[in-house]
Design a protein around this motif. Structure first.
Motif, PDB file in Angstrom:
ATOM      1  N   UNK A 132      11.199 -21.523  91.328  1.00  0.00           N
ATOM      2  CA  UNK A 132      10.260 -20.448  91.647  1.00  0.00           C
ATOM      3  C   UNK A 132       9.193 -20.932  92.628  1.00  0.00           C
ATOM      4  N   UNK A 133       8.658 -22.120  92.397  1.00  0.00           N
ATOM      5  CA  UNK A 133       7.624 -22.647  93.301  1.00  0.00           C
ATOM      6  C   UNK A 133       8.156 -22.794  94.716  1.00  0.00           C
ATOM      7  N   UNK A 193       8.625 -19.430  96.447  1.00  0.00           N
ATOM      8  CA  UNK A 193       7.361 -18.889  96.956  1.00  0.00           C
ATOM      9  C   UNK A 193       6.940 -19.607  98.232  1.00  0.00           C
ATOM     10  N   UNK A 194       7.110 -20.917  98.270  1.00  0.00           N
ATOM     11  CA  UNK A 194       6.739 -21.679  99.463  1.00  0.00           C
ATOM     12  C   UNK A 194       7.519 -21.186 100.676  1.00  0.00           C
ATOM     13  N   UNK A 195       8.819 -20.935 100.498  1.00  0.00           N
ATOM     14  CA  UNK A 195       9.629 -20.412 101.598  1.00  0.00           C
ATOM     15  C   UNK A 195       9.220 -19.016 101.997  1.00  0.00           C
ATOM     16  N   UNK A 196       8.965 -18.161 101.009  1.00  0.00           N
ATOM     17  CA  UNK A 196       8.556 -16.786 101.302  1.00  0.00           C
ATOM     18  C   UNK A 196       7.207 -16.754 102.008  1.00  0.00           C
ATOM     19  N   UNK A 229       0.158 -21.103  98.009  1.00  0.00           N
ATOM     20  CA  UNK A 229       0.119 -21.680  96.668  1.00  0.00           C
ATOM     21  C   UNK A 229       0.645 -20.704  95.620  1.00  0.00           C
ATOM     22  N   UNK A 230       1.637 -21.164  94.844  1.00  0.00           N
ATOM     23  CA  UNK A 230       2.142 -20.386  93.721  1.00  0.00           C
ATOM     24  C   UNK A 230       1.185 -20.555  92.544  1.00  0.00           C
ATOM     25  N   UNK A 287      10.800 -33.398  79.742  1.00  0.00           N
ATOM     26  CA  UNK A 287      10.954 -31.971  79.439  1.00  0.00           C
ATOM     27  C   UNK A 287       9.899 -31.039  80.032  1.00  0.00           C
ATOM     28  N   UNK A 288       8.783 -31.568  80.487  1.00  0.00           N
ATOM     29  CA  UNK A 288       7.729 -30.696  81.015  1.00  0.00           C
ATOM     30  C   UNK A 288       8.116 -30.121  82.370  1.00  0.00           C
ATOM     31  N   UNK A 289       7.521 -28.986  82.727  1.00  0.00           N
ATOM     32  CA  UNK A 289       7.649 -28.467  84.087  1.00  0.00           C
ATOM     33  C   UNK A 289       6.771 -29.325  84.990  1.00  0.00           C
ATOM     34  N   UNK A 290       7.389 -30.018  85.945  1.00  0.00           N
ATOM     35  CA  UNK A 290       6.660 -30.920  86.842  1.00  0.00           C
ATOM     36  C   UNK A 290       6.938 -30.499  88.284  1.00  0.00           C
ATOM     37  N   UNK A 291       6.079 -29.653  88.860  1.00  0.00           N
ATOM     38  CA  UNK A 291       6.305 -29.174  90.226  1.00  0.00           C
ATOM     39  C   UNK A 291       6.559 -30.308  91.206  1.00  0.00           C
ATOM     40  N   UNK A 292       7.611 -30.153  91.997  1.00  0.00           N
ATOM     41  CA  UNK A 292       7.979 -31.152  92.996  1.00  0.00           C
ATOM     42  C   UNK A 292       9.065 -32.091  92.548  1.00  0.00           C
TER      43      UNK A 292
END
Length: 497
Positions: free
Chosen positions: A120-121, A124-127, A157-158, A387-392
């Motif tokens: 998702x992040x 959004x960056x592409x959009x 920024x998302x 297990x955490x969501x880690x952007x990048x």
């Protein structure tokens, strides 16, 4: 002093979607990307999932043949120029690891399976890079083959990201069996999608955003079909989609679908995508939605460009996690610097720069599990990183961080499975020993003579005798450390100089 290599002027990305595989090669001019070549193949990876979540053989062969062709296009590229991401189907397929191993061999580049929120992040960056840089908050919706991503963001920024198991491929297979397009099938598909979307509705209320944006194949197809048939003007609207739905119901089956502006490769999954988009409009009270060309692969390219320009999202995530879990910044930095130094000793001239980065991130985060409990905190730290969501970060990168952190204390027997991965094994040893040196958690003087070497049987740590004599607690810790290696098949030798 070493200098970073100059950024590459050509970058490439591959999006392994549940419906299509897409390759994009772009030229970098200043901070912008301009497409040089685009290749797309409708693989329908998601349609190859069996009831027990295994990719069937025919689908695997179709996907591998596609990747071999993509690999030929990328000959001459180096790994730093290319990023390959896998999405929902590769997240859920039980035999994904074996498929990915063969896929990487055909393609010639590593494949990262990314989590839903990371997808998702990047979407959004592409959009965002294909939209005017305005202040308004946008809600971006990307209906893929196996999942749908929802993002609220501003500028580049998302701010809020979600991924739900709604896909044009999976919903078409599930709710339109044998290709039958009936009113009841559309009703069931739409209600099922609304039920999923209802879980996130409180975060995506109309008051939270000013502009709805659609990306990727389903949104583009709906926009084109509605506009060509005069069911809406340029944008997607609920009234226009309801007219399209009525036409499809009259035609009766997917095989019989003939609609002006609908591409042949989109027709087999249109029903599922349409039902999901109608559900989005009804549940989130969307009046109209514009469509942008930027999507996941564009976001991956801009993210890759950011890494080359020292604007790596992963560094920002590590900094955020240090704050969130109240890491002792001074201790983390002490351990990080020594761990990097020890790793360079082991690697010699053949330093794996990617592993060195991962070791640095692991060192900075190795104590985050202390916020849960002191006992076995390294296990808590590893669980969070896994297990955490880690952007990048990709799932593979998170697994590597978790492995390094898990190995920094306790019996080494649990780490035996990593011996066959030399760079990872060296990173584990480097962090483990660095933590021992700084057990006192102060800027204590290190041995004047400090050397770490790997040999056939294991590792030799050479220390000055004067230092060991002056630091009896550390000397005792290193003697105990030798005993932790008994069950790993390697040994650690402590030598006085």
């Amino acid at each position: 002093m070493t200098h970073a290599a100059p950024p590459h002027t050509v970058l490439a990305t591959i999006d392994l979607g549940s419906n299509s595989f897409r390759l994009q090669v772009s030229r970098v001019v200043d901070d912008q990307l301009y497409a040089l070549d685009v290749m797309k193949e409708t693989v329908r990876l998601g349609a190859g999932l069996t009831a027990d979540k295994h990719l069937n053989d025919d689908t695997q062969e179709r996907a591998l043949a596609c990747l071999a062709r993509f690999g030929e296009r990328l000959r001459g590229f180096v790994p730093a120029q290319v990023r390959v991401v896998g999405t929902n189907t590769l997240r859920v397929a039980k035999n994904a690891p074996s498929f990915i191993a063969e896929a990487e061999e055909r393609l010639g580049f590593p494949i990262e399976v990314i989590a839903g929120r990371e997808e998702a992040r990047l979407i959004y960056l592409g959009a965002a890079h294909s939209l005017p840089d305005t202040k308004e908050r946008r809600m971006v919706v990307d209906i893929g083959g196996g999942s749908t991503e929802f993002i609220i963001g501003s500028h580049y920024k998302a701010l809020v990201t979600e991924s739900l198991p709604l896909g044009c491929v999976s919903y078409t297979l599930r709710f339109f069996p044998d290709g039958k397009l009936t009113r009841a099938n559309f009703r069931d598909a739409t209600l099922a999608a609304r039920n999923e979307i209802q879980r996130i509705r409180h975060e995506y209320r109309p008051s939270e955003w000013q502009l709805a944006v659609g990306t990727s194949g389903t949104a583009r197809s709906l926009r084109d079909v509605l506009e060509i048939n005069d069911w809406s003007r340029a944008d997607i609207t609920l009234a226009g989609m309801e007219q399209l739905r009525e036409v499809l119901i009259k035609q009766g089956s997917i095989d019989a679908v003939k609609v002006n502006g609908l591409k042949a490769d989109r027709a087999p999954v249109l029903a599922g995508g349409l039902a999901i988009m109608i559900a989005v409009f009804e549940e989130l009270e969307v009046e109209k939605m514009i469509v942008t060309e930027g999507a996941l692969r564009d976001g991956v390219l801009y993210d890759l460009l950011g890494r080359q320009r020292e604007k790596d999202m992963r560094d920002s995530t590590v900094a955020l996690f240090k704050r969130r879990y109240h890491a002792d910044t001074q201790q983390a930095e002490r351990v990080n610097q020594l761990a990097e130094r020890l790793y360079r000793m082991l690697a010699g001239e053949d330093v794996d720069q990617d592993m060195l980065k991962r070791l640095s991130w692991a060192a900075k985060l190795h104590e985050i599990g202390l916020t849960i409990a002191h006992t076995a905190y390294h296990k808590h730290s590893a669980y969070i990183l896994q297990n955490a969501d880690m952007p990048g970060f990709s799932k593979r990168e998170q697994a590597t961080l978790a492995a390094i952190v898990l190995g920094h204390r306790g019996d080494m027997g649990k780490m035996a499975q990593y011996i066959s991965q030399p760079a990872l094994w060296q990173a584990v040893v480097a962090l483990r020993l660095a933590v021992l040196f700084y057990r006192s958690r102060i800027n204590a003087a290190l041995p004047a003579e400090l050397d770490l070497r790997q040999h056939a049987r294991g590792f030799t740590l050479s220390l000055s005798g004067d230092w060991l004599e002056a630091n009896p607690l550390s000397a005792s810790s290193f003697r105990q450390e030798v005993g932790q290696w008994k069950n790993v098949g390697f040994q650690l030798d402590i030598v006085q100089k």
